[in-house]
Design an enzyme around this catalytic site. Structure first.
Site, mmCIF file in Angstrom:
data_model
loop_
_atom_site.group_PDB
_atom_site.id
_atom_site.type_symbol
_atom_site.label_atom_id
_atom_site.label_comp_id
_atom_site.label_asym_id
_atom_site.label_seq_id
_atom_site.Cartn_x
_atom_site.Cartn_y
_atom_site.Cartn_z
ATOM 1 N N GLU A 248 -9.713 -1.554 5.500
ATOM 2 C CA GLU A 248 -10.311 -1.264 6.799
ATOM 3 C C GLU A 248 -11.610 -2.049 6.963
ATOM 4 O OE1 GLU A 248 -8.430 0.217 8.720
ATOM 5 O OE2 GLU A 248 -7.592 2.081 7.976
ATOM 6 N N HIS B 245 -7.360 -4.594 10.242
ATOM 7 C CA HIS B 245 -7.090 -4.342 8.819
ATOM 8 C C HIS B 245 -5.834 -5.088 8.361
ATOM 9 C CE1 HIS B 245 -4.520 -0.410 9.529
ATOM 10 N NE2 HIS B 245 -3.742 -1.469 9.507
ATOM 11 N N ASP C 117 0.832 -1.202 0.000
ATOM 12 C CA ASP C 117 0.000 0.000 0.000
ATOM 13 C C ASP C 117 0.867 1.252 0.000
ATOM 14 O OD1 ASP C 117 0.967 -0.432 2.588
ATOM 15 O OD2 ASP C 117 -0.977 -0.900 3.425
ATOM 16 N N ASN D 112 -7.428 -2.808 14.488
ATOM 17 C CA ASN D 112 -8.838 -2.953 14.095
ATOM 18 C C ASN D 112 -9.051 -4.091 13.103
ATOM 19 O OD1 ASN D 112 -7.792 -1.958 11.733
ATOM 20 N ND2 ASN D 112 -9.144 -0.199 11.575
HETATM 21 C C1 F6R Z 1 1.621 -1.604 6.227
HETATM 22 C C2 F6R Z 1 0.232 -2.067 6.283
HETATM 23 C C3 F6R Z 1 -0.539 -2.114 7.558
HETATM 24 C C4 F6R Z 1 0.289 -2.550 8.770
HETATM 25 C C5 F6R Z 1 -0.566 -2.574 10.026
HETATM 26 C C6 F6R Z 1 0.243 -2.939 11.256
HETATM 27 O O1 F6R Z 1 2.112 -1.663 4.896
HETATM 28 O O2 F6R Z 1 -0.291 -2.381 5.268
HETATM 29 O O3 F6R Z 1 -1.626 -3.003 7.400
HETATM 30 O O4 F6R Z 1 0.828 -3.829 8.530
HETATM 31 O O5 F6R Z 1 -1.159 -1.328 10.205
HETATM 32 O O6 F6R Z 1 1.149 -1.892 11.478
HETATM 33 P P1 F6R Z 1 2.268 -2.037 12.599
HETATM 34 O O7 F6R Z 1 3.169 -3.145 12.189
HETATM 35 O O8 F6R Z 1 2.992 -0.701 12.573
HETATM 36 O O9 F6R Z 1 1.569 -2.291 13.875
#
Ligand code: F6R
Length: 259
Positions: free
Chosen positions: A141, A136, A65, A134
Site C-alpha cells: 500500500e 498498490h 499475496d 491507490n
Molecule cells: C492481487 C493483488 C492486488 C490486485 C489489485 C487489483 O493478488 O495483489 O494488488 O492485483 O488490487 O485488483 P483487481 O484486479 O481486482 O482490480
C-alpha cells in the site's frame, strides 16, 4: 517500460496470454496474481490449454499475496481463488502452486519463509501484477518500502472497500495480509502488469509518469529492466504521453515481446 495500449479488456487478455503462454511452455517459474483483472487472461490460457496450445506441466507458481485470518480453504483465500479460477483447470502440479501462509500462527515468520522459498526456487521468471486504484501492487500500500521483502501489511481502507465486493459485508474483509515486498517483486526477471477500466487511470498515470515514490508503490516498475504494462483505452486515458507509447509499440527496435 513497454506500454501496450489495447482497445478492450479482451484484447489486453489475449496480448497478456501470448506472453504468459510463452513462459509456461518454457517451464518457467510464474508469479501469479488474483483479483478481477487477470481473470480474462486466465480464461484465455485455459482455452488454449484445452486446445493443446499451452502446458503448465513444467511450471511452478508463486502467488503475490494472501489474506491473514482466512483458512486456506475459505473461498476468498487467494490459495482457493487461484485454484478455482485458474490452476485447477490446467495441467499445473498443484503441489507447485505456492502462496504465503496467511493462516500461520506466526504470519511474519511465514512471510520470511515464503520469501526464502522464492529465492531457493531460483526466483520468478515472470510476475503477473494488477494495480490497485491507490497504486498498490500486491498488497504494498502507499508508504510501502520500495525495497521491502515479503512481509505482513495492513490493508488500506480503500483496498478493504474495493475488495468488499468479494465478501457479504465489508466487515468480513481481512484487515491484514502477507504480501511479497516491492523488493521481492522487483527481483522477478520480468514484470507484466495489467490494468483495465477508468478507475485505474490515475494509478496507471502515476505509475508510468509520476515520480518514483512510495506513495505510488507501482512506480517501482520504473526501476525494472523488463517491465511490460498492458492497459485498455480506459486505463490509458490519463497518460500524457499516450501517443508516444503507441508509436513505440508499433516501432519496437530490438526486443521481441515474447522473450
Ligand atoms: C492481487 C493483488 C492486488 C490486485 C489489485 C487489483 O493478488 O495483489 O494488488 O492485483 O488490487 O485488483 P483487481 O484486479 O481486482 O482490480
Amino acid at each position: 517500460m513497454e506500454i501496450l495500449i489495447r482497445s478492450t479488456p479482451a484484447e489486453v487478455a489475449v496480448e497478456a496470454a501470448n506472453i504468459f503462454a510463452h513462459y509456461a511452455n518454457a517451464g518457467s517459474t510464474l508469479g501469479l496474481a488474483t483479483g478481477s483483472t487477470p481473470v480474462a487472461m486466465y480464461k484465455e490460457l485455459i482455452a488454449r490449454y484445452e486446445r493443446g496450445e499451452v502446458s503448465f506441466a513444467d511450471s511452478r507458481a508463486f502467488l503475490l499475496d494472501e489474506y491473514i485470518g482466512l483458512e486456506r480453504t475459505h473461498e476468498q483465500s487467494y490459495y482457493s481463488t487461484i485454484r478455482r479460477e485458474f490452476t485447477s483447470h490446467v495441467d499445473f502440479n498443484d503441489d507447485l502452486v505456492k502462496s504465503p501462509a496467511g493462516d500461520a500462527d506466526d504470519p511474519a515468520a511465514a512471510a520470511a519463509t515464503y520469501d526464502k522459498a522464492i529465492r531457493d526456487a531460483g526466483g520468478v521468471d515472470i510476475q503477473l501484477l494488477g494495480i490497485g486504484a491507490n497504486g498498490h501492487v500486491g498488497f504494498n500500500e502507499p508508504s510501502s518500502s520500495l525495497t521491502s521483502r515479503t512481509h505482513v501489511t495492513t490493508l488500506h481502507p480503500q483496498t478493504v472497500n474495493d475488495n468488499s465486493r468479494f465478501f457479504d459485508t465489508v466487515d468480513e474483509v481481512p484487515r491484514f495480509a502477507v504480501t511479497q515486498g516491492l523488493g521481492t517483486i522487483n527481483e522477478a526477471r520480468r514484470l507484466l502488469l495489467l490494468a483495465t477500466g477508468s478507475n485505474k487511470a490515475n494509478a496507471v498515470r502515476d505509475m508510468v509518469e509520476g515520480p518514483l515514490s512510495a506513495h505510488c508503490p507501482a512506480s517501482i516498475l520504473q526501476l525494472h529492466q523488463h517491465a511490460t504494462v498492458i492497459v485498455d483505452e480506459s486505463a490509458a486515458s490519463q497518460l500524457e504521453d499516450r501517443e508516444y507509447y503507441i508509436f513505440a509499440d508499433q516501432h519496437r527496435p530490438h526486443r521481441p515481446l515474447f522473450s
